[in-house]
Design a protein around this motif. Structure first.
Motif, PDB file in Angstrom:
ATOM      1  N   THR A 199      36.609  39.533  63.816  1.00 38.10           N
ATOM      2  CA  THR A 199      35.582  40.173  64.641  1.00 38.10           C
ATOM      3  C   THR A 199      34.218  39.766  64.105  1.00 38.10           C
ATOM      4  OG1 THR A 199      35.796  42.187  63.278  1.00 38.10           O
ATOM      5  CG2 THR A 199      37.052  42.095  65.339  1.00 38.10           C
ATOM      6  N   SER A 200      33.797  40.337  62.976  1.00 44.29           N
ATOM      7  CA  SER A 200      32.487  40.019  62.398  1.00 44.29           C
ATOM      8  C   SER A 200      32.354  38.542  62.043  1.00 44.29           C
ATOM      9  CB  SER A 200      32.232  40.870  61.153  1.00 44.29           C
ATOM     10  OG  SER A 200      32.311  42.241  61.444  1.00 44.29           O
ATOM     11  N   LEU A 201      33.416  37.929  61.542  1.00 44.08           N
ATOM     12  CA  LEU A 201      33.351  36.532  61.132  1.00 44.08           C
ATOM     13  C   LEU A 201      33.440  35.559  62.303  1.00 44.08           C
ATOM     14  CD1 LEU A 201      35.266  36.315  57.730  1.00 44.08           C
ATOM     15  CD2 LEU A 201      32.847  35.848  58.157  1.00 44.08           C
ATOM     16  N   GLN A 202      33.464  36.067  63.523  1.00 42.20           N
ATOM     17  CA  GLN A 202      33.303  35.158  64.651  1.00 42.20           C
ATOM     18  C   GLN A 202      31.865  34.642  64.711  1.00 42.20           C
ATOM     19  OE1 GLN A 202      34.943  36.183  68.437  1.00 42.20           O
ATOM     20  NE2 GLN A 202      36.891  36.890  67.594  1.00 42.20           N
ATOM     21  N   GLY A 203      30.985  35.325  63.983  1.00 43.92           N
ATOM     22  CA  GLY A 203      29.622  34.833  63.809  1.00 43.92           C
ATOM     23  C   GLY A 203      29.473  34.231  62.431  1.00 43.92           C
ATOM     24  N   ASN A 204      28.437  34.624  61.717  1.00 47.38           N
ATOM     25  CA  ASN A 204      28.191  34.123  60.367  1.00 47.38           C
ATOM     26  C   ASN A 204      28.588  35.157  59.329  1.00 47.38           C
ATOM     27  OD1 ASN A 204      25.455  35.285  61.549  1.00 47.38           O
ATOM     28  ND2 ASN A 204      25.444  35.679  59.341  1.00 47.38           N
ATOM     29  N   ALA A 205      28.709  34.723  58.080  1.00 49.89           N
ATOM     30  CA  ALA A 205      28.899  35.646  56.959  1.00 49.89           C
ATOM     31  C   ALA A 205      27.551  36.188  56.523  1.00 49.89           C
ATOM     32  CB  ALA A 205      29.575  34.931  55.798  1.00 49.89           C
ATOM     33  N   ASP A 206      27.569  37.385  55.935  1.00 50.39           N
ATOM     34  CA  ASP A 206      26.309  37.959  55.442  1.00 50.39           C
ATOM     35  C   ASP A 206      26.330  38.230  53.948  1.00 50.39           C
ATOM     36  OD1 ASP A 206      27.843  40.312  55.228  1.00 50.39           O
ATOM     37  OD2 ASP A 206      27.170  41.041  57.175  1.00 50.39           O
ATOM     38  N   ARG A 207      27.447  37.920  53.284  1.00 51.60           N
ATOM     39  CA  ARG A 207      27.536  38.135  51.846  1.00 51.60           C
ATOM     40  C   ARG A 207      28.556  37.164  51.259  1.00 51.60           C
ATOM     41  NH1 ARG A 207      28.597  44.172  49.984  1.00 51.60           N
ATOM     42  NH2 ARG A 207      26.363  44.347  50.360  1.00 51.60           N
ATOM     43  N   LEU A 208      28.194  36.539  50.144  1.00 53.09           N
ATOM     44  CA  LEU A 208      29.088  35.635  49.418  1.00 53.09           C
ATOM     45  C   LEU A 208      29.263  36.185  48.013  1.00 53.09           C
ATOM     46  CD1 LEU A 208      27.404  32.241  50.408  1.00 53.09           C
ATOM     47  CD2 LEU A 208      29.193  33.481  51.661  1.00 53.09           C
ATOM     48  N   ILE A 209      30.486  36.163  47.505  1.00 58.11           N
ATOM     49  CA  ILE A 209      30.779  36.689  46.174  1.00 58.11           C
ATOM     50  C   ILE A 209      31.575  35.645  45.397  1.00 58.11           C
ATOM     51  CG2 ILE A 209      31.735  38.608  44.861  1.00 58.11           C
ATOM     52  CD1 ILE A 209      31.435  39.127  48.511  1.00 58.11           C
ATOM     53  N   TYR A 210      31.367  35.612  44.080  1.00 57.63           N
ATOM     54  CA  TYR A 210      32.044  34.664  43.195  1.00 57.63           C
ATOM     55  C   TYR A 210      32.410  35.395  41.907  1.00 57.63           C
ATOM     56  CZ  TYR A 210      29.168  31.551  46.127  1.00 57.63           C
ATOM     57  OH  TYR A 210      28.541  30.943  47.188  1.00 57.63           O
ATOM     58  N   GLY A 211      33.593  35.105  41.348  1.00 56.14           N
ATOM     59  CA  GLY A 211      33.882  35.660  40.038  1.00 56.14           C
ATOM     60  C   GLY A 211      35.287  36.138  39.826  1.00 56.14           C
ATOM     61  N   GLY A 212      35.424  37.079  38.870  1.00 56.06           N
ATOM     62  CA  GLY A 212      36.729  37.490  38.394  1.00 56.06           C
ATOM     63  C   GLY A 212      37.115  38.886  38.829  1.00 56.06           C
ATOM     64  N   GLU A 213      38.421  39.104  38.874  1.00 60.57           N
ATOM     65  CA  GLU A 213      38.988  40.392  39.256  1.00 60.57           C
ATOM     66  C   GLU A 213      40.324  40.577  38.540  1.00 60.57           C
ATOM     67  OE1 GLU A 213      41.014  42.452  43.247  1.00 60.57           O
ATOM     68  OE2 GLU A 213      39.930  40.558  43.395  1.00 60.57           O
ATOM     69  N   ILE A 214      40.593  41.800  38.111  1.00 58.49           N
ATOM     70  CA  ILE A 214      41.931  42.139  37.604  1.00 58.49           C
ATOM     71  C   ILE A 214      42.365  43.452  38.250  1.00 58.49           C
ATOM     72  CG2 ILE A 214      41.626  40.936  35.396  1.00 58.49           C
ATOM     73  CD1 ILE A 214      41.811  44.694  35.314  1.00 58.49           C
ATOM     74  N   SER A 215      43.648  43.694  38.286  1.00 55.70           N
ATOM     75  CA  SER A 215      44.131  45.027  38.650  1.00 55.70           C
ATOM     76  C   SER A 215      44.557  45.734  37.380  1.00 55.70           C
ATOM     77  CB  SER A 215      45.297  44.934  39.640  1.00 55.70           C
ATOM     78  OG  SER A 215      46.391  44.224  39.089  1.00 55.70           O
ATOM     79  N   ASN A 216      44.292  47.032  37.323  1.00 53.06           N
ATOM     80  CA  ASN A 216      44.554  47.822  36.121  1.00 53.06           C
ATOM     81  C   ASN A 216      45.475  48.984  36.476  1.00 53.06           C
ATOM     82  OD1 ASN A 216      44.514  49.178  33.691  1.00 53.06           O
ATOM     83  ND2 ASN A 216      42.468  50.037  34.003  1.00 53.06           N
ATOM     84  N   SER A 217      46.737  48.881  36.090  1.00 47.08           N
ATOM     85  CA  SER A 217      47.713  49.931  36.378  1.00 47.08           C
ATOM     86  C   SER A 217      47.780  50.989  35.284  1.00 47.08           C
ATOM     87  CB  SER A 217      49.098  49.303  36.578  1.00 47.08           C
ATOM     88  OG  SER A 217      49.502  48.618  35.402  1.00 47.08           O
ATOM     89  N   ASN A 218      46.924  50.866  34.239  1.00 47.41           N
ATOM     90  CA  ASN A 218      46.906  51.800  33.105  1.00 47.41           C
ATOM     91  C   ASN A 218      48.292  52.020  32.506  1.00 47.41           C
ATOM     92  OD1 ASN A 218      44.042  52.721  32.923  1.00 47.41           O
ATOM     93  ND2 ASN A 218      44.446  53.299  35.050  1.00 47.41           N
ATOM     94  N   PRO A 219      48.950  50.943  32.094  1.00 45.59           N
ATOM     95  CA  PRO A 219      50.293  51.097  31.516  1.00 45.59           C
ATOM     96  C   PRO A 219      50.256  51.871  30.206  1.00 45.59           C
ATOM     97  CG  PRO A 219      49.458  48.894  31.115  1.00 45.59           C
ATOM     98  CD  PRO A 219      48.472  49.560  32.034  1.00 45.59           C
ATOM     99  N   ASP A 220      51.254  52.680  29.963  1.00 43.30           N
ATOM    100  CA  ASP A 220      51.372  53.440  28.704  1.00 43.30           C
ATOM    101  C   ASP A 220      50.155  54.319  28.438  1.00 43.30           C
ATOM    102  OD1 ASP A 220      53.844  52.139  28.180  1.00 43.30           O
ATOM    103  OD2 ASP A 220      52.738  50.409  27.392  1.00 43.30           O
ATOM    104  N   GLY A 221      49.448  54.696  29.500  1.00 47.09           N
ATOM    105  CA  GLY A 221      48.334  55.621  29.351  1.00 47.09           C
ATOM    106  C   GLY A 221      47.056  55.024  28.825  1.00 47.09           C
ATOM    107  N   HIS A 222      46.963  53.693  28.757  1.00 41.79           N
ATOM    108  CA  HIS A 222      45.719  53.063  28.328  1.00 41.79           C
ATOM    109  C   HIS A 222      45.391  51.908  29.268  1.00 41.79           C
ATOM    110  CE1 HIS A 222      47.950  49.636  26.709  1.00 41.79           C
ATOM    111  NE2 HIS A 222      48.698  50.462  25.993  1.00 41.79           N
ATOM    112  N   HIS A 223      44.229  51.339  29.068  1.00 48.28           N
ATOM    113  CA  HIS A 223      43.792  50.220  29.900  1.00 48.28           C
ATOM    114  C   HIS A 223      44.783  49.067  29.815  1.00 48.28           C
ATOM    115  CE1 HIS A 223      41.363  46.837  31.352  1.00 48.28           C
ATOM    116  NE2 HIS A 223      40.567  47.742  31.920  1.00 48.28           N
TER     117      HIS A 223
END
Length: 375
Positions: free
Chosen positions: A275-299
């Protein structure tokens, strides 16, 4: 057919021959299967290009495949930043495209390796810290028709089902109907390799979109490279750097959003699924990501990037360089400024470096996860 044990034996023999050669599938999609080595647990299925998963999407029933972009962005920054990575190991036959699967999956599943979907919250602070953590930069405030960057590739340690990612986002619209197309590399224990991935959504990650080919949407056009393929060899700490150049750009004639890997088109998202991307983008992002399930009660102990903080610089930390946006004329330009976001600096961080003639606009990011400073 005559009855009897000889007929049954003949039938079973024929079935086993067909199964072992890997060129038969119940729906006729597979034209050929390729095992790269006896040690490799994966098989590459060469699928009829007109029967690939993308065309199961209800909006693509009558879609005409665009075999290559009508044009590519000009002025893309390259440079000899990395040693040769992601070599062409094979090529599917004419009229077919490659899809990776585990050799024990027959009939093949569509990308059985995909982890849980990335979920971002595009509120005023941009990123939600619930379940995911980020070290990213943004380019915003303009009308963008694509994005480019070079990423060095690592094999970070990951815990359980947690994931570690380095990527580009190209987005448009507010959160409730956010459209995004994404590409980069991903690592997790389920895949056991660092692999190329793509991702899309048209409703803020609620009901549409997926990684790779885990749902219909992304159209593969390349006979040798495809989402889900592993990157090998990888970067080594304080040693040789291996990486990928990624470009996502809109084809103005077709409206499709193309992905180019190391300057070679691998496929696209049809503009009609957005829908929105049938036009132009309005934000570009670069970088890292992790998922954190907090195993054993810690990060989580899942590493971001190389597992080292950004201060190490090139050859030690994860790197995103030669960052550019694509303007309406199809020209790649350096951004004037970057906006950084780090959601948990005790665990992962980011450092924007001075622009250079070799690395262009660039930054470093990463971190080890769980530690005395990251409880």
């Amino acid at each position: 057919m005559a009855d009897g044990p000889n007929s049954l034996l003949s039938f079973l023999t024929l079935f086993l021959v067909l199964l072992s050669c890997g060129s038969r599938h119940v729906d006729g999609r597979i034209l050929k299967s390729i095992t790269l080595s006896e040690e490799d647990d994966d098989v590459i299925d060469c699928i009829d290009i007109y029967k690939q998963p993308a065309f199961d999407h209800p909006l693509l029933k009558n879609h005409t495949i665009q075999m290559k972009p009508s044009s590519s962005p000009s002025g893309i920054r390259g440079g000899e930043l990395f040693s040769n990575t992601f070599e062409k190991l094979f090529e599917c036959p004419e009229g077919s495209v490659p899809i990776r699967r585990h050799r024990t999956d027959f009939p093949p599943k569509v990308n059985p390796f995909a982890p849980q979907a990335t979920r971002l919250n595009f509120n005023n602070s941009f990123l939600s810290t619930v379940g995911h953590e980020y070290a990213n930069v943004e380019v915003r405030g303009g009308r963008y028709f694509g994005s480019h960057a070079m990423l060095n590739a690592w094999q970070p340690l990951t815990s359980g089902r947690d994931i570690s990612i380095s990527q580009l986002w190209v987005t448009a619209g507010p959160y409730e109907n956010l459209n995004t197309v994404e590409a980069g590399w991903i690592a997790n224990n389920k895949v056991k390799d660092t692999t190329i991935f793509v991702y899309w959504t048209r409703d803020g990650y609620e009901n549409t979109g997926c990684y790779n080919l885990n749902c219909p949407g992304f159209v593969i056009t390349n006979r040798a490279h495809s989402p889900g393929f592993r990157i090998t060899p990888l970067s080594t700490f304080n040693g040789e750097q291996r990486g990928i150049a990624l470009t996502i750009h809109k084809d103005k004639k077709s409206g499709n959003w193309w992905v180019e890997l190391n300057g070679e088109a691998i496929g696209y998202w049809p503009g009609s699924i957005f829908t929105s991307l049938q036009g132009n983008a309005d934000r570009l992002i670069y970088g890292g990501e992790i998922s954190n399930s907090n195993p054993d009660g810690h990060h989580t102990t899942t590493q971001m990037g190389s597992g080292h903080f950004a201060e190490g610089g090139f050859k030690k930390a994860a790197f995103v360089g030669n960052i550019q946006y694509i303007d309406e004329s199809g020209k790649a330009k350096d951004p004037e400024s970057l906006i950084s976001t780090v959601t948990n600096p005790a665990c992962y961080n980011l450092k924007i470096a001075p622009r250079s003639s070799v690395y262009g606009t660039h930054f470093y990011f990463g971190g080890p996860g769980y530690s005395d400073k990251c409880p």
